[in-house]
Design an enzyme around this catalytic site. Structure first.
Site, PDB file in Angstrom:
ATOM      1  N   HIS A   1      84.647 -61.316  -1.978  1.00 44.60           N
ATOM      2  CA  HIS A   1      85.044 -60.721  -3.239  1.00 44.60           C
ATOM      3  C   HIS A   1      86.210 -61.538  -3.794  1.00 44.60           C
ATOM      4  O   HIS A   1      86.755 -62.398  -3.104  1.00 44.60           O
ATOM      5  CB  HIS A   1      85.449 -59.250  -3.037  1.00 44.60           C
TER       6      HIS A   1
HETATM    7  C1  T46 Z   1      91.095 -59.202   1.100  1.00 46.55           C
HETATM    8  C2  T46 Z   1      90.749 -59.573   2.491  1.00 46.55           C
HETATM    9  C3  T46 Z   1      91.565 -60.711   2.997  1.00 46.55           C
HETATM   10  C4  T46 Z   1      92.112 -49.538   2.768  1.00 46.55           C
HETATM   11  O1  T46 Z   1      91.907 -48.295   2.809  1.00 46.55           O
HETATM   12  N1  T46 Z   1      93.335 -50.025   2.425  1.00 46.55           N
HETATM   13  C5  T46 Z   1      93.609 -51.347   2.380  1.00 46.55           C
HETATM   14  O2  T46 Z   1      94.746 -51.742   2.061  1.00 46.55           O
HETATM   15  C6  T46 Z   1      92.546 -52.276   2.695  1.00 46.55           C
HETATM   16  C7  T46 Z   1      92.796 -53.784   2.631  1.00 46.55           C
HETATM   17  C8  T46 Z   1      91.330 -51.782   3.044  1.00 46.55           C
HETATM   18  N2  T46 Z   1      91.106 -50.423   3.100  1.00 46.55           N
HETATM   19  C9  T46 Z   1      89.795 -49.925   3.543  1.00 46.55           C
HETATM   20  C10 T46 Z   1      88.620 -50.214   2.619  1.00 46.55           C
HETATM   21  C11 T46 Z   1      87.459 -50.347   3.587  1.00 46.55           C
HETATM   22  O3  T46 Z   1      86.926 -49.078   3.862  1.00 46.55           O
HETATM   23  O4  T46 Z   1      89.489 -50.578   4.783  1.00 46.55           O
HETATM   24  C12 T46 Z   1      88.110 -50.876   4.882  1.00 46.55           C
HETATM   25  C13 T46 Z   1      87.862 -52.351   5.111  1.00 46.55           C
HETATM   26  O5  T46 Z   1      88.296 -53.072   3.942  1.00 46.55           O
HETATM   27  P1  T46 Z   1      87.470 -54.299   3.306  1.00 46.55           P
HETATM   28  O6  T46 Z   1      86.023 -54.075   3.494  1.00 46.55           O
HETATM   29  O7  T46 Z   1      87.946 -54.484   1.896  1.00 46.55           O
HETATM   30  O8  T46 Z   1      87.951 -55.515   4.254  1.00 46.55           O
HETATM   31  P2  T46 Z   1      87.770 -57.073   4.072  1.00 46.55           P
HETATM   32  O9  T46 Z   1      88.189 -57.691   5.333  1.00 46.55           O
HETATM   33  O10 T46 Z   1      86.413 -57.418   3.555  1.00 46.55           O
HETATM   34  O11 T46 Z   1      88.807 -57.477   2.886  1.00 46.55           O
HETATM   35  C14 T46 Z   1      90.202 -57.283   3.060  1.00 46.55           C
HETATM   36  C15 T46 Z   1      90.861 -56.796   1.758  1.00 46.55           C
HETATM   37  O12 T46 Z   1      90.217 -55.603   1.312  1.00 46.55           O
HETATM   38  C16 T46 Z   1      90.810 -57.817   0.654  1.00 46.55           C
HETATM   39  O13 T46 Z   1      91.675 -57.437  -0.394  1.00 46.55           O
HETATM   40  O14 T46 Z   1      91.457 -60.050   0.295  1.00 46.55           O
HETATM   41  O15 T46 Z   1      90.821 -58.493   3.449  1.00 46.55           O
END
Ligand code: T46
Length: 134
Positions: A51
């Site tokens: 993303h």
């Molecule tokens: C990015 C990369 C480097 C939250 O509730 N709070 C938070 O601050 C974050 C980051 C995530 N979440 C929840 C949302 C999802 O249910 O944690 C779960 C996993 O998050 P996500 O699927 O977005 O994880 P990544 O590793 O794909 O992405 C993350 C960050 O979201 C993004 O901003 O740049 O790490």
């Protein structure tokens, strides 16, 4: 030097007992820090991210272990390895990111300029390309 890949050096402090890194708003980190999170226990073969963000800026570094990060600003793609607790990557807004090849011991620390906001995510690559072009 690449326009897309912006490194931030964290000077190692400490003494003969060991090392220490200090992370401070508007000093080593070029923005107000509103949130810190870390990714760990990422399974082998998994790709995370996929993303871009509308406004969020972040600095990421591997406190332990390593991972790959693919960066894409809509016209250039570049892949780098994060494998140092004293070398961070600055991720500006409107940069598509994919993290992969996490080592089993990888702890990826992310320092963010904004609170968590799902509305800031651009998850569709074609939408990202159009936004990046405009
Ligand atoms: C990015 C990369 C480097 C939250 O509730 N709070 C938070 O601050 C974050 C980051 C995530 N979440 C929840 C949302 C999802 O249910 O944690 C779960 C996993 O998050 P996500 O699927 O977005 O994880 P990544 O590793 O794909 O992405 C993350 C960050 O979201 C993004 O901003 O740049 O790490």
């Amino acid at each position: 030097m690449s326009e897309l890949v912006k490194w931030i050096d964290f000077p190692p402090l400490g003494d003969q007992r060991g090392s220490l890194v200090a992370v401070e708003s508007n000093q080593t980190i070029p923005f107000d820090i509103k949130r810190v999170y870390y990714l760990f226990n990422t399974l082998e073969g998994v790709t995370r991210g996929m993303h871009a963000h509308l406004a969020l800026k972040q600095v990421m570094l591997c406190v332990t272990g390593s991972c790959k990060v693919l960066l894409d600003d809509g016209s250039t793609r570049e892949s780098i390895t994060l494998d140092s607790p004293i070398k961070g990557l600055l991720l500006e807004s409107l940069v598509w990111r994919e993290m992969s090849e996490f080592s089993p011991d990888c702890v990826l620390l992310v320092i963010a300029s904004e609170h968590y906001d799902e509305n800031d995510y651009i998850r569709n690559y074609d939408n990202f390309k159009s936004l990046a072009k405009s």
